[in-house]
Design a protein around this motif. Structure first.
Motif, PDB file in Angstrom:
ATOM      1  N   SER A   1     -67.275 -60.666 -23.408  1.00  0.00           N
ATOM      2  CA  SER A   1     -66.279 -59.629 -23.684  1.00  0.00           C
ATOM      3  C   SER A   1     -66.558 -58.953 -25.015  1.00  0.00           C
ATOM      4  O   SER A   1     -66.390 -57.725 -25.157  1.00  0.00           O
ATOM      5  CB  SER A   1     -64.876 -60.249 -23.701  1.00  0.00           C
ATOM      6  N   TYR A   2     -66.975 -59.738 -25.986  1.00  0.00           N
ATOM      7  CA  TYR A   2     -67.228 -59.209 -27.321  1.00  0.00           C
ATOM      8  C   TYR A   2     -68.396 -58.218 -27.301  1.00  0.00           C
ATOM      9  O   TYR A   2     -68.308 -57.116 -27.854  1.00  0.00           O
ATOM     10  CB  TYR A   2     -67.534 -60.379 -28.266  1.00  0.00           C
TER      11      TYR A   2
ATOM     12  N   LEU B   1     -63.730 -67.382 -30.890  1.00  0.00           N
ATOM     13  CA  LEU B   1     -63.824 -67.100 -29.457  1.00  0.00           C
ATOM     14  C   LEU B   1     -64.530 -68.241 -28.742  1.00  0.00           C
ATOM     15  O   LEU B   1     -65.519 -68.782 -29.245  1.00  0.00           O
ATOM     16  CB  LEU B   1     -64.614 -65.816 -29.215  1.00  0.00           C
TER      17      LEU B   1
ATOM     18  N   PHE C   1     -59.822 -57.148 -27.154  1.00  0.00           N
ATOM     19  CA  PHE C   1     -60.523 -56.765 -25.936  1.00  0.00           C
ATOM     20  C   PHE C   1     -59.702 -55.783 -25.099  1.00  0.00           C
ATOM     21  O   PHE C   1     -60.245 -55.042 -24.291  1.00  0.00           O
ATOM     22  CB  PHE C   1     -60.842 -57.995 -25.092  1.00  0.00           C
TER      23      PHE C   1
ATOM     24  N   TRP D   1     -57.423 -66.385 -28.939  1.00  0.00           N
ATOM     25  CA  TRP D   1     -58.098 -65.129 -28.600  1.00  0.00           C
ATOM     26  C   TRP D   1     -57.346 -64.275 -27.588  1.00  0.00           C
ATOM     27  O   TRP D   1     -57.583 -63.078 -27.523  1.00  0.00           O
ATOM     28  CB  TRP D   1     -59.512 -65.405 -28.079  1.00  0.00           C
TER      29      TRP D   1
ATOM     30  N   CYS E   1     -63.255 -63.249 -36.877  1.00  0.00           N
ATOM     31  CA  CYS E   1     -62.703 -63.203 -35.517  1.00  0.00           C
ATOM     32  C   CYS E   1     -63.656 -63.854 -34.517  1.00  0.00           C
ATOM     33  O   CYS E   1     -63.260 -64.702 -33.709  1.00  0.00           O
ATOM     34  CB  CYS E   1     -62.418 -61.762 -35.126  1.00  0.00           C
ATOM     35  N   PHE E   2     -64.921 -63.502 -34.581  1.00  0.00           N
ATOM     36  CA  PHE E   2     -65.913 -63.920 -33.599  1.00  0.00           C
ATOM     37  C   PHE E   2     -65.983 -65.437 -33.442  1.00  0.00           C
ATOM     38  O   PHE E   2     -66.086 -65.949 -32.320  1.00  0.00           O
ATOM     39  CB  PHE E   2     -67.286 -63.360 -34.002  1.00  0.00           C
TER      40      PHE E   2
ATOM     41  N   ASP F   1     -66.089 -57.352 -38.632  1.00  0.00           N
ATOM     42  CA  ASP F   1     -65.401 -58.553 -38.154  1.00  0.00           C
ATOM     43  C   ASP F   1     -65.547 -59.638 -39.202  1.00  0.00           C
ATOM     44  O   ASP F   1     -66.640 -60.163 -39.419  1.00  0.00           O
ATOM     45  CB  ASP F   1     -66.014 -58.999 -36.821  1.00  0.00           C
TER      46      ASP F   1
ATOM     47  N   LEU G   1     -61.932 -55.723 -36.796  1.00  0.00           N
ATOM     48  CA  LEU G   1     -61.511 -56.675 -35.764  1.00  0.00           C
ATOM     49  C   LEU G   1     -60.948 -57.939 -36.409  1.00  0.00           C
ATOM     50  O   LEU G   1     -61.604 -58.551 -37.252  1.00  0.00           O
ATOM     51  CB  LEU G   1     -62.707 -57.058 -34.878  1.00  0.00           C
TER      52      LEU G   1
ATOM     53  N   ARG H   1     -66.300 -65.787 -23.965  1.00  0.00           N
ATOM     54  CA  ARG H   1     -65.769 -64.519 -24.455  1.00  0.00           C
ATOM     55  C   ARG H   1     -66.767 -63.747 -25.316  1.00  0.00           C
ATOM     56  O   ARG H   1     -66.484 -62.621 -25.746  1.00  0.00           O
ATOM     57  CB  ARG H   1     -64.465 -64.765 -25.216  1.00  0.00           C
ATOM     58  N   ARG H   2     -67.950 -64.321 -25.544  1.00  0.00           N
ATOM     59  CA  ARG H   2     -69.019 -63.528 -26.156  1.00  0.00           C
ATOM     60  C   ARG H   2     -69.390 -62.368 -25.231  1.00  0.00           C
ATOM     61  O   ARG H   2     -69.797 -61.304 -25.697  1.00  0.00           O
ATOM     62  CB  ARG H   2     -70.256 -64.399 -26.400  1.00  0.00           C
TER      63      ARG H   2
END
Length: 245
Positions: free
Chosen positions: A155-156, A148, A128, A29, A144-145, A141, A77, A152-153
């Motif tokens: 940041s998402y 993570l 990000f 990531w 990608c998710f 997306d 993404l 980092r959720r």
């Protein structure tokens, strides 16, 4: 940031510290994960289901059912070789497509040139940091998710808050927990104890609804399996979800 010193003052400092709890080869990531993805995309003949130049069946379904606007600005993404990017461009979307892997971006650019597609801009980097400013009518997306780590959720969700237009749509596919699913179902804390992500995190539909609860749910279901002869990509080990801001 020097993790040996007591210099944590901001949320970004905390996120970077948590990034560092994972072994380097677990990184998928940050900018440091680019080499892994470059190696993954280097052999285009590998039997990887999503290497095919086909859009996701759920994305096609949203369009055919009139659930998405006819054109506008879209952000793809983790675009990989650009299969969903090209589909959105064919519908008249102006698409910004972001991926960590320069190798994947080159492949996507070749496909774009071969298709003669217009209105596409590829960006190589950490989404990000590198994702262009919105507003976007659609953020998409596909895979990608679930790569993570749990922290980092944050940041998402901040990225979605920053770039998704009021009334805009967000859609994703993610590893599904449970029978026939894929990815790890370990509790969040266990990933930090182990220092790795076990190939990706699996989610239940309840968990996805909870994470994106500030958005309005439109459709959440398992992806449909698609045969090799189908013009669309589909594997039932994935959840698909569509939300509106």
């Amino acid at each position: 940031m020097d993790l040996n010193n007591r210099d944590i003052r901001t949320l970004d400092d905390v996120l970077k510290l948590l990034d560092g709890l994972f072994a380097p080869d677990a990184d998928r990531w940050t900018a440091g994960g680019a080499d892994w993805w470059d190696g993954f995309y280097a052999d285009r003949d590998k039997p990887v289901p999503f290497f095919v130049a086909k859009p996701d069946e759920n994305l096609v379904s949203y369009v055919e059912r009139g659930l998405l606007p006819a054109g506008g600005r879209a952000l793809d993404l983790g675009c990989g070789p650009g299969r969903n990017t090209l589909y959105l461009a064919s519908l008249g979307y102006e698409v910004d497509a972001v991926d960590l892997s320069a190798t994947a971006i080159r492949w996507a650019e070749e496909r774009t040139a071969e298709a003669g597609a217009a209105g596409v801009r590829f960006v190589n980097g950490n989404a990000f940091v590198a994702a262009p400013d919105g507003p976007y009518d659609l953020v998409y997306d596909s895979g990608c998710f679930h790569h993570l780590p749990p922290h980092r959720r944050v940041s998402y969700l901040a990225l979605l808050d920053r770039v998704l237009a009021p009334g805009g749509h967000f859609a994703l596919t993610a590893f599904a927990a449970g029978e026939g699913g894929m990815g790890s179902e370990l509790p969040d804390a266990d990933f930090y104890r182990r220092g790795k992500l076990e190939g990706g995190l699996a989610y239940s539909d309840t968990e996805l609804r909870a994470i994106f609860r500030d958005l309005t749910e439109i459709d959440v279901r398992r992806m449909h399996d698609e045969p090799p002869t189908s013009p669309n990509f589909g594997e039932s080990f994935l959840w698909t979800a569509l939300f509106r801001r």
